[in-house]
Design an enzyme around this catalytic site. Structure first.
Site, short mmCIF file in Angstrom:
data_model
loop_
_atom_site.label_atom_id
_atom_site.label_comp_id
_atom_site.label_asym_id
_atom_site.label_seq_id
_atom_site.Cartn_x
_atom_site.Cartn_y
_atom_site.Cartn_z
N ARG A 2 -35.96 -30.83 -58.66
CA ARG A 2 -37.26 -30.26 -57.17
C ARG A 2 -38.34 -29.80 -58.91
O ARG A 2 -39.26 -29.84 -58.49
CB ARG A 2 -36.69 -28.77 -57.84
CG ARG A 2 -36.21 -28.22 -56.36
CD ARG A 2 -36.23 -26.94 -55.97
NE ARG A 2 -35.56 -26.77 -55.52
CZ ARG A 2 -34.98 -26.96 -53.91
NH1 ARG A 2 -35.64 -27.69 -53.45
NH2 ARG A 2 -33.84 -26.81 -53.00
N ARG A 26 -43.66 -22.25 -46.00
CA ARG A 26 -42.89 -23.11 -46.07
C ARG A 26 -43.11 -24.57 -46.93
O ARG A 26 -42.82 -24.97 -47.90
CB ARG A 26 -41.30 -23.49 -45.78
CG ARG A 26 -40.72 -21.91 -45.85
CD ARG A 26 -39.00 -22.04 -45.35
NE ARG A 26 -38.78 -22.59 -43.92
CZ ARG A 26 -38.90 -22.10 -42.80
NH1 ARG A 26 -38.93 -20.83 -42.60
NH2 ARG A 26 -38.79 -22.79 -41.96
N ARG A 36 -38.20 -25.24 -32.09
CA ARG A 36 -36.79 -25.64 -32.35
C ARG A 36 -36.69 -24.09 -31.40
O ARG A 36 -37.43 -22.54 -31.83
CB ARG A 36 -36.33 -25.28 -33.60
CG ARG A 36 -36.41 -26.31 -34.31
CD ARG A 36 -35.44 -26.67 -35.81
NE ARG A 36 -36.18 -25.32 -36.40
CZ ARG A 36 -35.62 -25.79 -37.93
NH1 ARG A 36 -35.37 -27.44 -38.29
NH2 ARG A 36 -36.08 -24.89 -38.59
N LYS A 68 -34.37 -35.11 -43.19
CA LYS A 68 -33.86 -35.35 -44.63
C LYS A 68 -32.06 -35.08 -44.33
O LYS A 68 -31.23 -36.02 -44.47
CB LYS A 68 -34.03 -34.88 -45.15
CG LYS A 68 -33.70 -34.83 -46.19
CD LYS A 68 -35.09 -35.13 -47.59
CE LYS A 68 -34.70 -33.44 -47.97
NZ LYS A 68 -33.99 -32.59 -49.46
N ARG A 94 -36.15 -18.04 -33.84
CA ARG A 94 -35.74 -17.29 -35.41
C ARG A 94 -36.91 -17.34 -35.97
O ARG A 94 -38.42 -18.61 -35.68
CB ARG A 94 -35.45 -18.76 -36.37
CG ARG A 94 -33.95 -19.08 -36.15
CD ARG A 94 -33.49 -20.34 -37.28
NE ARG A 94 -32.97 -21.26 -36.76
CZ ARG A 94 -31.19 -21.13 -36.98
NH1 ARG A 94 -30.94 -19.60 -37.03
NH2 ARG A 94 -29.84 -21.71 -36.69
#
Ligand SMILES: [Zn+2]
Length: 218
Positions: free
Chosen positions: A93, A173, A130, A17, A162
């Site tokens: 949201r 999430r 990542r 996005k 991370r």
């Protein structure tokens, strides 16, 4: 001369996005308004709402709907958004926020709401791959064949994952996002304003799908 556009963009984390918002913002010459940037700008410029938001955030609270809607209203009234349009990213949201947006944007209503669709397994794989240099922040994508320890090509620092990019953290999430967003998708679908775009593939192809769909509904 390319006309402007008034859009809301939805999409789970890792759907691309951010990249597409930057491209759309350049293509249609409209501001990309992300909630975080908007909040930070209002705090920096010490607007009345910005100062209220700062007080709440400094106390460790969450900025409520009234203030967020006020900030969006303020932002959409600025000349750039008023004349060309806007890309809203991270707002609304909730359905309550979406209804409030319809009121404050009554004179400059949405052309469409884009849902950038990338399957959960795909984004999970993207995010899990990542890696980032702990020292200089350079981003990498793990393919599995890296020598360990993995050393940054730019600065020689350690390349690591991370803590919040582990599959467990990402799944949490993604669950939260789905829980929050499904009523919103239902709301915009029911009111005939939802455009689902396949977000899988080369970013150029995804961008082409987006502009084709947007130009169709505008
Ligand atoms: Zn580095």
């Amino acid at each position: 001369m390319i006309p402007g556009a008034r859009l809301v963009i939805l999409g789970r984390q890792g759907a691309g996005k951010g990249t597409q918002c930057v491209r759309l913002s350049r293509h249609y010459v409209v501001p990309h308004i992300s909630t975080g940037d908007m909040l930070r700008a209002a705090v920096r410029e010490r607007t009345e709402l910005g100062l209220m938001a700062k007080e709440i955030m400094d106390a460790g609270g969450l900025v409520g709907d009234d203030i967020m809607i006020g900030l969006v209203d303020e932002r959409l009234r600025r000349p750039d958004a008023g004349s060309r349009g806007y890309i809203l990213d991270g707002f609304p949201r909730t359905v309550a926020q979406a209804e409030a947006l319809d009121v404050v944007a009554a004179e400059r209503p949405l052309h469409t709401v884009i849902d950038l669709v990338v399957p959960r397994e795909t984004v999970l794989a993207r995010i899990s791959a990542r890696r980032v240099c702990r020292d200089c922040g350079t981003n990498y994508t793990a393919t599995g064949g890296e020598r360990q320890p993995w050393i940054c090509e730019v600065c020689g620092g350690d390349v690591l994952q991370r803590d919040d990019d582990t599959p467990d953290a990402v799944n949490r999430r993604l669950d939260l996002y789905e829980e929050q967003t499904s009523p919103l998708i239902e709301f915009y679908g029911r009111t005939g304003r939802l455009t689902a775009i396949d977000g899988v593939g080369h970013p150029d192809d995804v961008f082409h799908r987006l502009t084709t769909a947007i130009d169709d509904v505008r």
